[in-house]
Design an enzyme around this catalytic site. Structure first.
Site, mmCIF file in Angstrom:
data_model
loop_
_atom_site.group_PDB
_atom_site.id
_atom_site.type_symbol
_atom_site.label_atom_id
_atom_site.label_comp_id
_atom_site.label_asym_id
_atom_site.label_seq_id
_atom_site.Cartn_x
_atom_site.Cartn_y
_atom_site.Cartn_z
ATOM 1 N N VAL A 242 1.288 -0.821 -0.051
ATOM 2 C CA VAL A 242 0.001 -0.044 0.364
ATOM 3 C C VAL A 242 0.396 0.931 0.340
ATOM 4 C CG1 VAL A 242 -2.495 1.312 1.106
ATOM 5 C CG2 VAL A 242 -1.943 -1.435 1.008
ATOM 6 N N LEU B 258 -1.733 -11.272 22.681
ATOM 7 C CA LEU B 258 -2.635 -12.356 22.530
ATOM 8 C C LEU B 258 -3.396 -11.947 24.181
ATOM 9 C CD1 LEU B 258 -2.187 -15.265 20.919
ATOM 10 C CD2 LEU B 258 -3.475 -13.176 20.417
ATOM 11 N N HIS C 182 -18.924 -39.233 19.557
ATOM 12 C CA HIS C 182 -19.644 -39.505 18.557
ATOM 13 C C HIS C 182 -21.085 -39.083 18.983
ATOM 14 C CE1 HIS C 182 -19.833 -40.827 14.256
ATOM 15 N NE2 HIS C 182 -21.703 -41.745 15.111
#
Length: 466
Positions: free
Chosen positions: A238, A320, A445
């Protein structure tokens, strides 16, 4: 003069967590915050509000594109954008109120004002009421966080050229949002507006989005975001951004020197963040910073001045919230004479787009560069029964394991709810599990997370469902 054992400057997820842990350990603790709400960037204008609008935009997108396959028909579906933002504000207010409660519960003295280091053991606080006070403290923890960065000669005017802060309070849905930067912030916010009707164009300097993560994840995420209509200009530098009262023009050059000019009504500057230490008075006590403005610390996160520590975005490492929190706990326990441990390779990175992206440990690119022998196994969510039920077929889980010992070296995943599944990966790697270890554990599952077991089986070419 008020006297404390520990004084923390900054109430973000590093600062307020450090304050709580210090209080738990018996320290008389003070927390200084210059704004009238606690929680820092994360709770007020970052993690929490951005994830709220990410969830809201995903609900809208699913109602528009996925509900019919489940037999749910919606007529005249509309988006109430002001209500979407109001929900976000409500989430923020309730979360901040929770931090206020925790400060009272742990008997932490909250002092509102701008803090300046006067000497290693004293801090001046200029209150919002204009009154200045001085705090005497044995230990100080600097947790002042970061602020949005920009490119040279491009000013974030907060009107047409905006940061993530302004992107969460826009008065309208952009017709065309230009995003400078293909990292986590750009992809998350870009995907929000793409889901609710904006044209979104991304300009990224490198040849991949989320370039700090495993390259497979970036390629998969780009495929998914393209389906939302997002355009990508990779390997573009940019060169300028000019704004008017009604829009903005962004220019960039590719590697061949070809110029591209995009016109939009808003431009999101998402090229990263920089440490915020202005006015903190580091020079008063002789604390050093590196070229990037980060405070230099030792292995105990102590600065060059004994008794003064720094955590979170103002020190090296990933910016973070959960990394800052872990560092806050770490310093508190060091001050208490304990021997805590942090492994920065085991701090997960998460992108809250949909599909989500999550990663922990070494990337495949890092292993190749180091020459370490490894094996890999992957499992696509398309082969997962729960994913088929939810129409969430995109993505995969990839496991990297040592070629000789089978110890897991990295786990990278893109798909539904991987922000939660990564928790099992972190747990396993924290105890130096092998791929065989996870593959031998029973997984429920049908669930999304059983795909991790299958990926571990695939390391040894033993995957069952593919």
């Amino acid at each position: 003069m008020d006297k404390f054992d520990v004084t923390i400057i900054g109430s973000g997820p590093g600062g307020y967590v450090a304050a709580i842990r210090c209080a738990q350990l018996g320290f008389k603790t003070a927390l200084v915050e210059k704004y009238d709400t606690l929680g820092g960037t994360c709770l007020n204008v970052g993690c929490i509000p951005s994830k709220a609008v990410l969830d809201s935009s995903e609900h809208f997108y699913n109602a528009k594109h996925k509900f019919q396959s489940h037999g749910i028909r919606l007529e005249n579906l509309q988006l109430d954008f002001p209500q979407m933002l109001a929900h976000k504000d409500d989430v923020v207010q309730n979360t901040v109120a929770g931090v206020d409660f925790l400060m009272r519960k742990n008997k932490i003295e909250v002092i509102q004002g701008v803090a300046t280091l006067l000497s290693p053991g004293s801090i001046g606080v200029h209150g919002t009421d204009g009154v200045s006070t001085t705090i005497e403290t044995k230990y100080t923890i600097l947790a002042t966080g970061s602020k949005p960065g920009s490119l040279p000669d491009i000013v974030i005017d907060k009107k047409r050229i905006i940061s993530s802060t302004e992107a969460l309070v826009l008065p309208e849905i952009p017709k065309h949002l230009i995003v400078i930067g293909g990292g986590v912030i750009g992809m998350e916010i870009g995907s929000v507006y793409a889901r609710i009707g904006s044209k979104v164009s991304v300009m990224e300097y490198t040849d991949a989005i989320i370039p700090s993560m495993d390259r497979t994840m970036g390629k998969e995420l780009q495929k998914s975001l393209k389906k939302l209509g997002m355009d990508f200009y990779l390997s573009h530098k940019v060169t300028g951004a000019q704004s008017t009262d009604v829009g903005v023009t962004v220019t960039a050059e590719d590697t061949a020197g070809k110029v591209t000019a995009l016109e939009g009504d808003y431009c999101l500057m998402a090229v990263g963040r920089k440490p915020y230490t202005e006015g903190l008075g580091l020079e008063n006590v002789g604390i050093k910073t590196d070229k990037g403005g980060r405070i230099e610390v030792n292995e105990f996160l102590e600065t060059s001045v004994p008794g003064i520590y720094a955590i979170g975005d103002v020190v090296k490492g990933a910016m973070l919230a959960h990394k800052a929190s872990e560092e806050g706990v770490f310093v508190a326990e060091v001050l208490a004479g304990q021997k805590p441990h942090m492994d920065y390779m085991l701090i997960p990175g998460i992108v809250y787009t949909w599909p989500e992206v999550a990663s922990v440990g070494y990337t495949e690119e890092q292993l190749k560069a180091s020459g370490r022998a490894y094996r890999t196994g992957s499992f696509p969510f398309r082969a997962n029964a729960r994913a088929r039920m939810n129409d969430d077929l995109e993505g995969q889980i990839k496991v990297l394991a040592d070629d000789q010992t089978d110890e897991i070296l990295g786990i990278h995943m893109i798909g539904p709810r991987v922000s939660d599944i990564i928790g099992e990966a972190v747990t396993a790697m924290s105890y130096r599990a092998s791929a065989e270890d996870i593959s031998r554990m029973s997984h429920g599952h049908p669930t999304f997370y059983e795909s991790l077991k299958e990926a571990c089986l695939a390391v040894a070419n033993r995957a069952i469902h593919i």
